[in-house]
Scaffold this motif. Structure first.
Motif, PDB file in Angstrom:
ATOM      1  N   GLU A 167      50.195  24.052  37.852  1.00 29.92           N
ATOM      2  CA  GLU A 167      50.346  24.958  39.227  1.00 29.92           C
ATOM      3  C   GLU A 167      49.000  25.350  39.546  1.00 29.92           C
ATOM      4  O   GLU A 167      48.011  25.372  38.915  1.00 29.92           O
ATOM      5  N   THR A 168      49.010  26.311  40.808  1.00 27.49           N
ATOM      6  CA  THR A 168      47.887  27.072  41.437  1.00 27.49           C
ATOM      7  C   THR A 168      47.987  28.405  41.050  1.00 27.49           C
ATOM      8  O   THR A 168      49.171  28.993  41.400  1.00 27.49           O
ATOM      9  N   VAL A 169      47.046  29.063  40.784  1.00 30.64           N
ATOM     10  CA  VAL A 169      47.204  30.707  40.890  1.00 30.64           C
ATOM     11  C   VAL A 169      45.991  31.311  41.222  1.00 30.64           C
ATOM     12  O   VAL A 169      44.630  30.647  41.386  1.00 30.64           O
ATOM     13  N   THR A 170      45.989  32.353  41.823  1.00 28.81           N
ATOM     14  CA  THR A 170      45.011  33.204  42.547  1.00 28.81           C
ATOM     15  C   THR A 170      44.814  34.296  41.882  1.00 28.81           C
ATOM     16  O   THR A 170      45.678  35.235  41.793  1.00 28.81           O
ATOM     17  N   LEU A 171      43.726  34.793  41.485  1.00 28.49           N
ATOM     18  CA  LEU A 171      43.331  35.972  40.678  1.00 28.49           C
ATOM     19  C   LEU A 171      42.405  37.054  41.925  1.00 28.49           C
ATOM     20  O   LEU A 171      41.478  36.124  42.578  1.00 28.49           O
ATOM     21  N   SER A 172      42.757  38.020  42.075  1.00 34.11           N
ATOM     22  CA  SER A 172      42.055  38.923  42.966  1.00 34.11           C
ATOM     23  C   SER A 172      41.115  39.744  42.654  1.00 34.11           C
ATOM     24  O   SER A 172      41.150  40.239  41.477  1.00 34.11           O
ATOM     25  N   CYS A 173      40.204  40.125  43.470  1.00 36.19           N
ATOM     26  CA  CYS A 173      38.986  40.984  43.088  1.00 36.19           C
ATOM     27  C   CYS A 173      38.477  41.500  44.389  1.00 36.19           C
ATOM     28  O   CYS A 173      38.293  40.695  45.545  1.00 36.19           O
ATOM     29  N   THR A 174      38.299  42.863  44.616  1.00 33.58           N
ATOM     30  CA  THR A 174      37.746  43.550  45.596  1.00 33.58           C
ATOM     31  C   THR A 174      36.647  44.171  45.066  1.00 33.58           C
ATOM     32  O   THR A 174      36.615  44.775  43.810  1.00 33.58           O
ATOM     33  N   PHE A 204      30.802  44.954  36.158  1.00 40.43           N
ATOM     34  CA  PHE A 204      32.088  44.033  36.036  1.00 40.43           C
ATOM     35  C   PHE A 204      33.515  44.734  36.277  1.00 40.43           C
ATOM     36  O   PHE A 204      33.630  45.810  36.133  1.00 40.43           O
ATOM     37  N   GLY A 205      34.424  43.924  36.710  1.00 42.85           N
ATOM     38  CA  GLY A 205      35.628  44.551  36.841  1.00 42.85           C
ATOM     39  C   GLY A 205      36.402  44.549  35.416  1.00 42.85           C
ATOM     40  O   GLY A 205      35.889  44.317  34.467  1.00 42.85           O
ATOM     41  N   THR A 206      37.549  45.104  35.576  1.00 43.65           N
ATOM     42  CA  THR A 206      38.210  45.278  34.067  1.00 43.65           C
ATOM     43  C   THR A 206      38.781  44.078  33.665  1.00 43.65           C
ATOM     44  O   THR A 206      39.499  44.106  32.369  1.00 43.65           O
ATOM     45  N   GLY A 207      38.869  43.032  34.342  1.00 46.55           N
ATOM     46  CA  GLY A 207      39.599  41.814  34.122  1.00 46.55           C
ATOM     47  C   GLY A 207      41.025  41.509  34.253  1.00 46.55           C
ATOM     48  O   GLY A 207      41.616  42.425  34.462  1.00 46.55           O
ATOM     49  N   THR A 208      41.268  40.286  34.452  1.00 50.55           N
ATOM     50  CA  THR A 208      42.659  39.780  34.395  1.00 50.55           C
ATOM     51  C   THR A 208      43.043  38.898  33.382  1.00 50.55           C
ATOM     52  O   THR A 208      42.177  37.724  33.112  1.00 50.55           O
ATOM     53  N   ARG A 209      44.002  38.857  32.459  1.00 52.05           N
ATOM     54  CA  ARG A 209      44.421  37.892  31.633  1.00 52.05           C
ATOM     55  C   ARG A 209      45.356  37.101  32.266  1.00 52.05           C
ATOM     56  O   ARG A 209      46.270  37.222  32.879  1.00 52.05           O
ATOM     57  N   LEU A 210      44.701  35.778  32.109  1.00 52.06           N
ATOM     58  CA  LEU A 210      45.656  34.707  32.450  1.00 52.06           C
ATOM     59  C   LEU A 210      46.261  33.947  31.447  1.00 52.06           C
ATOM     60  O   LEU A 210      45.546  33.566  30.356  1.00 52.06           O
ATOM     61  N   LYS A 211      47.551  33.857  31.570  1.00 52.54           N
ATOM     62  CA  LYS A 211      48.281  33.081  30.667  1.00 52.54           C
ATOM     63  C   LYS A 211      48.928  31.595  31.480  1.00 52.54           C
ATOM     64  O   LYS A 211      49.260  31.900  32.555  1.00 52.54           O
ATOM     65  N   VAL A 212      48.752  30.722  30.659  1.00 51.83           N
ATOM     66  CA  VAL A 212      48.912  29.119  31.200  1.00 51.83           C
ATOM     67  C   VAL A 212      50.263  28.838  30.404  1.00 51.83           C
ATOM     68  O   VAL A 212      50.159  28.869  29.165  1.00 51.83           O
ATOM     69  N   LEU A 213      51.494  28.532  31.081  1.00 55.24           N
ATOM     70  CA  LEU A 213      52.897  28.280  30.463  1.00 55.24           C
ATOM     71  C   LEU A 213      52.982  26.663  30.452  1.00 55.24           C
ATOM     72  O   LEU A 213      52.771  26.167  31.455  1.00 55.24           O
ATOM     73  N   ALA A 214      52.903  26.252  29.204  1.00 56.43           N
ATOM     74  CA  ALA A 214      53.512  24.871  29.395  1.00 56.43           C
ATOM     75  C   ALA A 214      54.631  24.246  29.780  1.00 56.43           C
ATOM     76  O   ALA A 214      55.679  25.091  29.647  1.00 56.43           O
TER      77      ALA A 214
END
Lengths: 117, 117
Positions: free
Chosen positions: A17-24, A107-117
């Motif tokens: 699938e597709t995911v979008t991570l945001s940053c401002t 740097f931003g504080t980060g986004t943890r991305l989990k990918v589900l099988a």
């Protein structure tokens, strides 16, 4: 002062699938660079994609693309066809020139991305 | 091409001890940086250098010292280790200012995990 905000501490996406991570970000400068870095569990910092502020065209690197909205000071990362290997912390970074003649990266504080099988 | 090499990868110190974190790059980069990354956080700049013999403070320099006697090496010294310095430390390097290199990112080492007990 420049700041970088990543408002999503954690995101999940199904494999393929597709995911979008945001940053401002906040800046008064007109010429700068933006980067997305990936940090897998190995802790390496790996460059994913970069965007030059004076370029209106959104950067693309294979499955990774950005939506750069300069007026809105937004720099989101879209990952298409997500793979298990995409699971990592993702950091947004702003680079600005400073008077001593070098760059500083914020740097931003980060986004943890989990990918589900 | 080794890139940015950090040693050691792990270290445990007692409060009040001193140590030097080593960083070397073989890309002939003028600019080098030291960051710390606390758990769940982004990177904060400790010190940076624009060339041999030139160093300057970043956001969080207290408790640290640096030197830059050669282009290749940028060691970070902790004189009196404190528990607040428990963190992962990253060294990075990049090309200097100038349009020729303007879109080049930072290159990171693999990090040093430091625990102060």
């Amino acid at each position: 002062a420049q700041t970088v905000t990543q408002s999503q501490p954690e995101m999940s996406v199904q494999e393929a699938e597709t995911v979008t991570l945001s940053c401002t970000y906040d800046t008064s400068e007109s010429d700068y660079y933006l980067f997305w870095y990936k940090q897998p569990p190995s802790r390496q910092m790996i460059l994913v994609i970069r965007q030059e502020a004076y370029k209106q065209q959104n950067a693309t690197e294979n499955r990774f693309s950005v939506n750069f909205q300069k007026a809105a000071k937004s720099f989101s990362l879209k990952i298409s066809d997500s793979q298990l290997g995409d699971a990592a912390m993702y950091f947004c970074a702003y680079r600005r020139d400073i008077t001593s003649g070098t760059y500083k990266y914020i740097f931003g504080t980060g986004t943890r991305l989990k990918v589900l099988a | 091409n080794a890139g940015v090499t950090q040693t050691p990868k792990f270290r445990i110190l007692k409060i009040g001890q001193s140590m030097t974190l080593q960083c070397a790059q073989d890309m002939n980069h003028n600019y080098m940086y030291w960051y710390r990354q606390d758990p769940g956080m982004g990177l904060k700049l400790i010190y940076y250098s624009v060339g041999a013999g030139i160093t300057d403070k970043g956001e969080v320099p207290n408790g640290y010292n640096v030197s830059r006697s050669t282009t290749e090496d940028f060691p970070l010294r902790l004189e009196l280790a404190a528990p607040s310095q428990t963190s992962v430390y990253f060294c990075a390097s990049s090309y200097p200012r100038g349009r020729k290199y303007s879109n080049q990112p930072q290159h990171f080492g693999d990090g040093t995990r430091l625990s102060i007990l």
